[in-house]
Design an enzyme around this catalytic site. Sequence first.
Site, PDB file in Angstrom:
ATOM      1  N   SER A 238      56.516  33.125  58.951  1.00 43.73           N
ATOM      2  CA  SER A 238      55.664  32.140  59.390  1.00 43.73           C
ATOM      3  C   SER A 238      54.911  32.387  60.694  1.00 43.73           C
ATOM      4  CB  SER A 238      56.181  30.655  59.524  1.00 43.73           C
ATOM      5  OG  SER A 238      56.302  30.295  58.246  1.00 43.73           O
TER       6      SER A 238
ATOM      7  N   SER B 242      53.374  29.716  57.992  1.00 51.90           N
ATOM      8  CA  SER B 242      53.300  28.409  57.857  1.00 51.90           C
ATOM      9  C   SER B 242      52.469  27.902  59.388  1.00 51.90           C
ATOM     10  CB  SER B 242      54.689  27.330  57.938  1.00 51.90           C
ATOM     11  OG  SER B 242      55.567  27.533  59.047  1.00 51.90           O
TER      12      SER B 242
ATOM     13  N   LYS C 186      52.621  24.749  68.160  1.00 49.52           N
ATOM     14  CA  LYS C 186      52.757  24.356  66.745  1.00 49.52           C
ATOM     15  C   LYS C 186      53.492  22.922  66.666  1.00 49.52           C
ATOM     16  CE  LYS C 186      54.963  25.943  62.345  1.00 49.52           C
ATOM     17  NZ  LYS C 186      55.649  27.185  61.846  1.00 49.52           N
TER      18      LYS C 186
END
Lengths: 476, 102
Positions: free
Chosen positions: A177, A153, A78
């Site tokens: 997330s 997210s 990420k």
Amino acid sequence: MNLNKLTINAALKGLKEKEFSAEELAGDCFKAIESQDKKINAFITLLKEEAQEKAKNIANDFSSFQNKSLAGIPLAIKDNILIEGILCTAGSKMLSSYKATYSATVINKLKDAAAIFIGKTNMDEFAMGGSTETSYFGPTRNPHNLDYVPGGSSGGSAAAVSANMCLGALGSDTGGSIRQPASLCGIVGLKPTYGRVSRYGLMAMASSLDQIGCFTKSVDDAALLLKAIEGKDKNDSTSFELISELKKPSPKDVKRMKVGLIKECFVDGIEKSVKKQIEKTIKNLESFGVEFKEISIPHLKAALACYYIIMPAEVSANLARYDGIRYGYNDPKAENLLDLYLKNRTGGFGDEVRRRIILGAYILSAGYYDAYYRQAQKVQSLLKQDFQEAFKEVDCLVSATSPTTAFKIGEKINDPLQMYLADIFTVPVNLAGLPAISVPCGKVDNLPVGFQIIGNLFEENKILSLAKAVEEINND
Amino acid sequence: MLTKEEIKHLAELARLELTEEETEKYQKQLSEILDYMDILKKIDTSKIKTELSGSGNINRSREDEIRGAVERAEIEIISPSILKESSGATKDNFIKTKKIFE
């Protein structure tokens, strides 16, 4: 050969038995990226040259890497986790040209395990969002249906694993997330106990809630990846010395396991078809010898409100550092120092980030602090007590991960409160610091449903074994 | 309900500039979010002591020692290039910014 479709465990076996090389494995991942990522947009930065070189090194001298736990495994990271020398944008215009000056602890650990980083994944700006639509680099699309969001997210990481563009990925989970996008993309998403994995080198959003975790195609892979990244770190004073060792997840361990159905999660706000799928899974788990009972977490209904006070308060403090002077978006037209702050921050931050910064500033301001922030912390304590009471009676708690399946791109983006409600079953876990996993449990209208299993502090072994049982039901 | 003036004041404190349209949008959205927070006011928290750390964590301290420091020579070679790349304005290996004192 489609080696990119393998699980991490299967790929490790194939590499060890010399069925294929690390180069071929990475090569297939990049082929999948090249054929699909124009549409899906899971990656912000690709590390093709670096990855190929690393894969070549491992392939040429495999015997010396053989004892490494992730030798030659292509992973995606990420884009809020730092890799030295590599662009790290957090999905924001503010950091669109920022290169990391050091590596996160989890990155160093994965390097030690000889994993290969193939790219940095798309995300909601500064991890704020539940759909990956707030990214400066455009939305990521759900591989199951390109008109739908992948969740957020960490939507880029979830989509990359789901579309077999890598074998596993790292994400971060502040209010869901990791688990929510895993659920919406039909893969396994694990959020460890707060403090099990070091946050050093993870861009801070809400420091008391943030936790790094992983996305994988199987429960065994989740255990393997967590083992590689966990442990106390002198650079993160909130990380813990581990008290229990991770075991290989086994459905045999769930026999006579006592599991609580969170009453409040089966009443309001959950889509009927999702609820039906969860109940079907629960029924199937009974055949493994799992004993279910209903458990009430009375303060659960206040958890979302509590979260949307504590989180923006920490956000407004953590994001105060971005002024665009030493690094970050810099507007050359600024006339004086105040104007420079205003122009850089206004130009660098997107809509949702600004909304949360302003909300946090309000919550922390004199006169409102007691009414909002202090009250939220007290309710957080009550919520923790509720969970501790529940774990006196049961080993794990279960619910749906998300009250709905994936929604359409654009459907909720203009209604922040509706978007926040998508986190309703995941945020209580972060407020209590607990470990939880989302494991696929079938589909509704061709969109995946995720089953959430919550454990007591540091009891990852229990949730992994129960998740493994869910996985076996699903594979039949 | 938050007023427009409150939104403007908060934005200024957070060093953000809002257009009239954005101010109105945030006024509406944040008021809606804060209305949702009212659920918290109805919860009896009288039995909870006013400890500040909701996390229950206690302070952990360590020796203040130098570790992992980059060699001075390395700093002198690397950092000007990193600085130039990452920051908007540099001069003679320093970051340039606006005057702090008038």
